[in-house]
Enzyme design. Sequence first.
Site, PDB file in Angstrom:
ATOM      1  N   MET A   4     -25.979  -3.148  78.333  1.00 21.58           N
ATOM      2  CA  MET A   4     -26.585  -2.436  77.178  1.00 21.58           C
ATOM      3  C   MET A   4     -27.380  -1.210  77.807  1.00 21.58           C
ATOM      4  SD  MET A   4     -27.937  -5.821  75.176  1.00 21.58           S
ATOM      5  CE  MET A   4     -28.815  -6.601  76.488  1.00 21.58           C
TER       6      MET A   4
ATOM      7  N   GLN B 192     -18.076   1.127  81.870  1.00 23.56           N
ATOM      8  CA  GLN B 192     -18.110   1.526  80.203  1.00 23.56           C
ATOM      9  C   GLN B 192     -18.039   3.099  80.025  1.00 23.56           C
ATOM     10  OE1 GLN B 192     -20.535   0.866  76.373  1.00 23.56           O
ATOM     11  NE2 GLN B 192     -21.232  -0.492  78.227  1.00 23.56           N
TER      12      GLN B 192
ATOM     13  N   CYS C 275     -20.921   2.359  69.439  1.00 17.52           N
ATOM     14  CA  CYS C 275     -22.278   2.599  69.383  1.00 17.52           C
ATOM     15  C   CYS C 275     -22.886   3.570  68.185  1.00 17.52           C
ATOM     16  CB  CYS C 275     -22.460   3.660  70.730  1.00 17.52           C
ATOM     17  SG  CYS C 275     -24.348   4.287  70.886  1.00 17.52           S
TER      18      CYS C 275
ATOM     19  N   LYS D 199     -14.275  -2.065  72.850  1.00 15.53           N
ATOM     20  CA  LYS D 199     -15.276  -2.728  72.009  1.00 15.53           C
ATOM     21  C   LYS D 199     -15.658  -1.628  70.565  1.00 15.53           C
ATOM     22  CE  LYS D 199     -19.939  -4.625  71.672  1.00 15.53           C
ATOM     23  NZ  LYS D 199     -20.971  -3.800  72.146  1.00 15.53           N
TER      24      LYS D 199
ATOM     25  N   ASN E  82     -18.863 -10.867  69.166  1.00 17.67           N
ATOM     26  CA  ASN E  82     -20.316 -10.444  69.709  1.00 17.67           C
ATOM     27  C   ASN E  82     -20.965 -10.632  68.574  1.00 17.67           C
ATOM     28  OD1 ASN E  82     -21.675  -7.364  69.966  1.00 17.67           O
ATOM     29  ND2 ASN E  82     -22.016  -9.259  71.434  1.00 17.67           N
TER      30      ASN E  82
ATOM     31  N   GLY F 151     -24.887 -10.126  74.601  1.00 16.67           N
ATOM     32  CA  GLY F 151     -25.918  -9.031  74.908  1.00 16.67           C
ATOM     33  C   GLY F 151     -27.282  -9.315  75.081  1.00 16.67           C
ATOM     34  N   ARG F 152     -28.033  -9.263  73.875  1.00 19.41           N
ATOM     35  CA  ARG F 152     -29.611  -9.620  74.116  1.00 19.41           C
ATOM     36  C   ARG F 152     -29.951 -10.847  74.672  1.00 19.41           C
ATOM     37  NH1 ARG F 152     -30.606  -7.603  68.384  1.00 19.41           N
ATOM     38  NH2 ARG F 152     -28.602  -8.658  67.893  1.00 19.41           N
TER      39      ARG F 152
HETATM   40  C1  LIG Z   1     -30.859  -1.800  73.716  1.00 19.81           C
HETATM   41  C2  LIG Z   1     -29.412  -1.964  73.596  1.00 19.81           C
HETATM   42  C3  LIG Z   1     -28.353  -1.248  74.128  1.00 19.81           C
HETATM   43  C4  LIG Z   1     -27.096  -1.471  74.060  1.00 19.81           C
HETATM   44  N1  LIG Z   1     -26.267  -0.804  74.686  1.00 19.81           N
HETATM   45  C5  LIG Z   1     -24.835  -0.859  74.408  1.00 19.81           C
HETATM   46  C6  LIG Z   1     -23.941  -0.253  75.161  1.00 19.81           C
HETATM   47  O1  LIG Z   1     -24.162   0.575  76.292  1.00 19.81           O
HETATM   48  N2  LIG Z   1     -22.539  -0.556  75.108  1.00 19.81           N
HETATM   49  C7  LIG Z   1     -22.220  -1.384  74.027  1.00 19.81           C
HETATM   50  O2  LIG Z   1     -20.865  -1.629  73.986  1.00 19.81           O
HETATM   51  N3  LIG Z   1     -23.110  -1.992  73.324  1.00 19.81           N
HETATM   52  C8  LIG Z   1     -24.362  -1.736  73.522  1.00 19.81           C
HETATM   53  N4  LIG Z   1     -25.145  -2.494  72.841  1.00 19.81           N
HETATM   54  C9  LIG Z   1     -24.862  -3.359  71.583  1.00 19.81           C
HETATM   55  C10 LIG Z   1     -24.564  -4.839  72.541  1.00 19.81           C
HETATM   56  O3  LIG Z   1     -23.511  -4.922  73.428  1.00 19.81           O
HETATM   57  C11 LIG Z   1     -23.982  -5.990  71.168  1.00 19.81           C
HETATM   58  O4  LIG Z   1     -22.781  -5.400  70.549  1.00 19.81           O
HETATM   59  C12 LIG Z   1     -25.311  -5.885  70.327  1.00 19.81           C
HETATM   60  O5  LIG Z   1     -26.401  -6.043  70.767  1.00 19.81           O
HETATM   61  C13 LIG Z   1     -24.898  -7.140  69.450  1.00 19.81           C
HETATM   62  O6  LIG Z   1     -24.735  -8.344  70.292  1.00 19.81           O
HETATM   63  P1  LIG Z   1     -26.222  -9.263  70.681  1.00 19.81           P
HETATM   64  O7  LIG Z   1     -26.437  -9.898  69.558  1.00 19.81           O
HETATM   65  O8  LIG Z   1     -25.373 -10.220  71.632  1.00 19.81           O
HETATM   66  O9  LIG Z   1     -27.272  -8.386  71.531  1.00 19.81           O
HETATM   67  C14 LIG Z   1     -26.565  -2.249  72.993  1.00 19.81           C
HETATM   68  C15 LIG Z   1     -27.585  -2.964  72.264  1.00 19.81           C
HETATM   69  C16 LIG Z   1     -28.989  -2.875  72.646  1.00 19.81           C
HETATM   70  C17 LIG Z   1     -30.021  -3.724  71.642  1.00 19.81           C
END
Ligand SMILES: Cc1cc2nc3c(=O)[nH]c(=O)nc-3n(C[C@H](O)[C@H](O)[C@H](O)COP(=O)(O)O)c2cc1C
Length: 324
Positions: free
Chosen positions: A1, A65, A95, A136, A196, A220-221
């Site tokens: 992330m 990535q 994104c 993705k 996801n 992710g989070r």
């Molecule tokens: C602060 C932040 C940065 C993120 N950066 C990326 C990233 O660089 N590449 C990506 O594919 N998704 C990114 N995401 C999205 C997450 O990978 C994920 O798809 C999204 O948060 C939902 O999944 P989660 O509920 O497991 O977090 C980001 C999300 C957050 C909150």
Amino acid sequence: MDGVTDATTRAAITSIFEGRCGVSVCATEFVRVTGQPVVAKVLLRSCPELRHGGTTPSGVPVFVQLLGSDPAAMATTAHTAVALGAPGIDLNFGCPAKTVNAHDGGATLLKAPERITRVTAAVRSVVPPELPVSVKVRIGWDGPEALAAIADAAQRGGATWLTVHARTRTQLYRPPVHWAELARAREAVSIPVVANGDLVDEASVRACARKSGCSAFMIGRAALGAPDLFARLRGFVGAPLADDDLATLIARWLDGLEAQGRPADAVLRRLKQWLRLAVFSRPTFADRFDRVKRCASLPLARLALAESGVAHEPPRARIRVLCA
Ligand SMILES: Cc1cc2nc3c(=O)[nH]c(=O)nc-3n(C[C@H](O)[C@H](O)[C@H](O)COP(=O)(O)O)c2cc1C
């Protein structure tokens, strides 16, 4: 992330349970490819693991990535990453950031799935067949109707698997998450579809599996609040990680950031960010986050992080005592 899971964080999260962390693959933060290919020096900054076999210190492969829409520039960058030892490439067409989309990157490509095919195919053509190219996406720009076409576009481009964040671009991170819509992608392609979005504990992963039919998951989070979730899902460990144990893992991660000579205020910001994200999957950390976010210095924040339980003095009072 982006801004969160840099190499130090990846190392910390995958360090738990002495190499049995349960994570199959990590991805770097996105590397933006706008017009010109990205050079090796920049890729090594995003993915220092490339200097050590392309894995975290615990041995988890780290995919580089890439985010961009120019097939040639993306392919040249992927080629450089692979030459440096990347174990795989992950392409970001999900994104939702306005600036990224305004520069024709990320989720913008969901509006024209054939562009996803072109970028993926260009990257696939320079990456050796034994190395994965993952893609993705989100379920769509403003609705899920095009998801089957989007998934098919990724498959036609040669994606090894497809990860779908179960929200639209216009939803950003707002609820609800649409796990059931992922079935549209699964039914459209023969490559694995990785689910996801809002997977925070074993119950949510089970619910997502039931609704989507998926059997692979990207978290992710929740990796920040429940780094033990991966190992628990795989049955490597039973009991959940205790709050104090997570605090200890975070403290070790802070040691790592400080050892790199990062300025204390930058480290403090990262700590607050970790705790803010941790609350998402660990509500019991709300108190810790509350205490830490009011701390103006890293030493005070470290004390507030270490402090367990709800019975505590208000931070201001504690600051006065510490300064006396
Ligand atoms: C602060 C932040 C940065 C993120 N950066 C990326 C990233 O660089 N590449 C990506 O594919 N998704 C990114 N995401 C999205 C997450 O990978 C994920 O798809 C999204 O948060 C939902 O999944 P989660 O509920 O497991 O977090 C980001 C999300 C957050 C909150």
